[in-house]
Design a protein around this motif. Structure first.
Motif, PDB file in Angstrom:
ATOM      1  N   VAL A 133       0.846  -1.132   0.039  1.00 26.01           N
ATOM      2  CA  VAL A 133      -0.115   0.057   0.066  1.00 26.01           C
ATOM      3  C   VAL A 133       0.913   1.398   0.100  1.00 26.01           C
ATOM      4  CG1 VAL A 133      -2.045  -1.174   1.250  1.00 26.01           C
ATOM      5  CG2 VAL A 133      -0.108   0.012   2.124  1.00 26.01           C
ATOM      6  N   GLU A 134       2.089   0.935  -0.163  1.00 24.73           N
ATOM      7  CA  GLU A 134       3.185   2.231  -0.054  1.00 24.73           C
ATOM      8  C   GLU A 134       3.220   2.608  -1.466  1.00 24.73           C
ATOM      9  OE1 GLU A 134       3.957   3.487   2.690  1.00 24.73           O
ATOM     10  OE2 GLU A 134       3.318   1.757   3.783  1.00 24.73           O
ATOM     11  N   THR A 135       3.298   1.886  -2.565  1.00 21.27           N
ATOM     12  CA  THR A 135       3.407   2.279  -3.904  1.00 21.27           C
ATOM     13  C   THR A 135       1.984   2.704  -4.428  1.00 21.27           C
ATOM     14  OG1 THR A 135       5.054   0.511  -4.213  1.00 21.27           O
ATOM     15  CG2 THR A 135       4.418   1.585  -6.131  1.00 21.27           C
ATOM     16  N   PRO A 136       1.958   3.899  -5.184  1.00 20.34           N
ATOM     17  CA  PRO A 136       0.554   4.027  -5.470  1.00 20.34           C
ATOM     18  C   PRO A 136       0.177   3.182  -6.742  1.00 20.34           C
ATOM     19  CG  PRO A 136       2.104   5.838  -5.747  1.00 20.34           C
ATOM     20  CD  PRO A 136       2.917   4.897  -5.313  1.00 20.34           C
ATOM     21  N   ASN A 137      -1.085   2.823  -6.723  1.00 19.89           N
ATOM     22  CA  ASN A 137      -1.640   2.150  -7.634  1.00 19.89           C
ATOM     23  C   ASN A 137      -2.770   2.524  -8.585  1.00 19.89           C
ATOM     24  OD1 ASN A 137      -4.230   0.075  -7.927  1.00 19.89           O
ATOM     25  ND2 ASN A 137      -2.236  -1.129  -8.282  1.00 19.89           N
ATOM     26  N   ALA A 138      -2.968   2.454  -9.859  1.00 17.81           N
ATOM     27  CA  ALA A 138      -3.835   3.034 -10.605  1.00 17.81           C
ATOM     28  C   ALA A 138      -5.261   2.679 -10.262  1.00 17.81           C
ATOM     29  CB  ALA A 138      -3.508   2.553 -12.157  1.00 17.81           C
ATOM     30  N   ALA A 139      -5.480   1.665 -10.021  1.00 20.72           N
ATOM     31  CA  ALA A 139      -7.146   1.119  -9.583  1.00 20.72           C
ATOM     32  C   ALA A 139      -7.355   2.124  -8.492  1.00 20.72           C
ATOM     33  CB  ALA A 139      -7.140  -0.287  -9.131  1.00 20.72           C
ATOM     34  N   ARG A 140      -6.376   2.136  -7.432  1.00 23.44           N
ATOM     35  CA  ARG A 140      -6.940   2.922  -6.387  1.00 23.44           C
ATOM     36  C   ARG A 140      -6.782   4.630  -6.375  1.00 23.44           C
ATOM     37  NH1 ARG A 140      -3.146  -0.953  -3.775  1.00 23.44           N
ATOM     38  NH2 ARG A 140      -1.893   0.920  -3.254  1.00 23.44           N
ATOM     39  N   MET A 141      -5.878   4.689  -7.288  1.00 23.75           N
ATOM     40  CA  MET A 141      -5.873   6.532  -7.866  1.00 23.75           C
ATOM     41  C   MET A 141      -7.287   6.775  -8.656  1.00 23.75           C
ATOM     42  SD  MET A 141      -1.723   6.888  -8.839  1.00 23.75           S
ATOM     43  CE  MET A 141      -2.023   8.298  -9.700  1.00 23.75           C
ATOM     44  N   TYR A 142      -7.694   5.670  -9.480  1.00 24.66           N
ATOM     45  CA  TYR A 142      -8.862   6.087 -10.263  1.00 24.66           C
ATOM     46  C   TYR A 142     -10.095   6.136  -9.375  1.00 24.66           C
ATOM     47  CZ  TYR A 142     -12.282   5.060 -13.770  1.00 24.66           C
ATOM     48  OH  TYR A 142     -13.385   4.968 -14.769  1.00 24.66           O
ATOM     49  N   ASP A 143     -10.081   5.175  -8.253  1.00 27.33           N
ATOM     50  CA  ASP A 143     -11.071   5.296  -7.303  1.00 27.33           C
ATOM     51  C   ASP A 143     -11.329   6.772  -6.676  1.00 27.33           C
ATOM     52  OD1 ASP A 143     -12.938   3.743  -5.260  1.00 27.33           O
ATOM     53  OD2 ASP A 143     -11.300   4.442  -3.805  1.00 27.33           O
ATOM     54  N   TYR A 144      -9.988   7.099  -6.463  1.00 26.02           N
ATOM     55  CA  TYR A 144      -9.911   8.720  -5.548  1.00 26.02           C
ATOM     56  C   TYR A 144     -10.368   9.587  -6.662  1.00 26.02           C
ATOM     57  CZ  TYR A 144      -7.669  12.728  -4.111  1.00 26.02           C
ATOM     58  OH  TYR A 144      -7.402  14.200  -3.864  1.00 26.02           O
ATOM     59  N   TYR A 145     -10.148   9.393  -8.035  1.00 20.70           N
ATOM     60  CA  TYR A 145     -10.885  10.578  -8.985  1.00 20.70           C
ATOM     61  C   TYR A 145     -12.376  10.459  -8.987  1.00 20.70           C
ATOM     62  CZ  TYR A 145      -5.869  10.403 -10.987  1.00 20.70           C
ATOM     63  OH  TYR A 145      -4.735  10.284 -11.078  1.00 20.70           O
ATOM     64  N   LEU A 146     -12.656   9.283  -8.705  1.00 20.48           N
ATOM     65  CA  LEU A 146     -13.924   8.757  -8.726  1.00 20.48           C
ATOM     66  C   LEU A 146     -14.817   9.274  -7.680  1.00 20.48           C
ATOM     67  CD1 LEU A 146     -14.637   5.562 -10.877  1.00 20.48           C
ATOM     68  CD2 LEU A 146     -14.654   7.827 -11.463  1.00 20.48           C
ATOM     69  N   GLY A 147     -13.940   9.639  -6.644  1.00 18.85           N
ATOM     70  CA  GLY A 147     -14.649   9.982  -5.346  1.00 18.85           C
ATOM     71  C   GLY A 147     -14.910   8.878  -4.211  1.00 18.85           C
TER      72      GLY A 147
END
Ligand SMILES: C[S@@+](CC[C@H](N)C(=O)[O-])C[C@H]1O[C@@H](n2cnc3c(N)ncnc32)[C@H](O)[C@@H]1O
Length: 269
Positions: free
Chosen positions: A14-28
């Motif tokens: 969970v230390e390395t950023p991940n695209a799925a979770r970044m996308y989840d952030y963009y979606l709120g």
């Protein structure tokens, strides 16, 4: 639905950023960690199109799924399905026909674990942790092979995921393998980040930023995007910005949303 596995955040990076979770952030959404939020916030600083673009992409996915349902499709193979925030494929599909089968496939363990957890009471939905770059493995995995009937038309969704597949992995050939597996009358939905930022420096900056995540991404030109689809016949209006693909009447794209993603829906014959 597959049995919920035990998973422990301690086992995950969970230390390395991940695209799925970044996308989840963009979606709120709330399925992201500090490292994801920091990287996503940096991406938003580079280009404020990131959040409205991600939401416009998700809205395209939903319209494409509805189109396929209207065309009689009742089974979906969602490649790079992400974290199931509100309005995911099975929700759209089951609002119209609860018997619709949806096979989600994602490489990211947290996306897969959340999908399993959120959908544990739904037998018409599976989730498989797999690399979509290996179509044969994906197609024979039980979550896909036991759920979907490839003698009937299906929709193959590769939405906002192909920019994570490098040219060296032959993304067009990979799509061909999925399309070859499904019956005539099927559909292929694709979207991809554009290279239409206000400066080339910003494109390079986002490429650099995503290289430091678990999912390096690459921008492709419009011509490269259409090459991924090949010569398949496209549903009107063809390959366009995601916001321009059959927008719901009366909707106006949010500022910055328009130039972020290309999208298309192709017939598979
Ligand atoms: C930006 S999200 C898109 C989610 C969803 N398709 C949508 O458009 O709303 C991209 C997803 O692709 C997944 N992904 C990236 N590379 C992948 C691979 N090689 N195999 C399977 N999934 C992958 C990521 O984990 C992430 O969940």
């Amino acid at each position: 639905m597959n049995e919920t596995p035990s998973w422990d955040a301690n086992d995950l990076d969970v230390e390395t950023p991940n695209a799925a979770r970044m996308y989840d952030y963009y979606l709120g959404g709330s399925h992201n960690f500090a490292s994801d939020r920091e990287a996503a916030a940096r991406a938003v600083q580079v280009t404020p199109t990131m959040i409205p673009g991600a939401r416009a992409n998700r809205a395209f996915l939903q319209r494409a799924v509805r189109f396929c349902l209207d065309a009689g499709i009742r089974q979906f193979l969602d490649l790079g399905s992400g974290i199931p925030t509100v309005g995911h494929v099975h929700e759209i599909a089951h609002a119209i026909d609860p018997s619709t089968r949806v096979a989600y496939v994602d490489i990211e363990p947290i996306a897969v674990a959340h999908t399993r957890r959120m959908l544990s009471d739904t037998s018409a939905v599976t989730v498989t942790q797999a690399d979509l770059q290996d179509p044969q493995e994906v197609l024979k995995s039980p979550g896909v092979a036991d759920l979907l009937d490839f003698s009937e038309p299906a929709a193959v969704l590769a939405v906002a995921v192909l920019h994570f597949v490098p040219d060296s992995k032959n993304p067009a050939g990979m799509l061909d393998a999925y399309c070859d597996a499904v019956a005539p009358g099927s559909f292929l939905a694709v979207s991809h980040i554009t290279d239409h930022y206000d400066t080339p420096e910003r494109v390079a900056e986002i490429d650099r930023l995503y290289s430091s995540t678990t999912n390096a991404a690459r921008h492709r030109t419009f011509e490269d995007f259409t090459r991924l689809i090949g010569d398949r016949e496209l549903v009107d209006p063809g390959a366009v910005y995601a916001t321009d693909w059959r927008p719901d009447p009366g909707t106006v794209p949010a500022e910055g949303a328009r130039t972020a993603f290309w999208a298309a829906l192709a017939h598979i014959s």
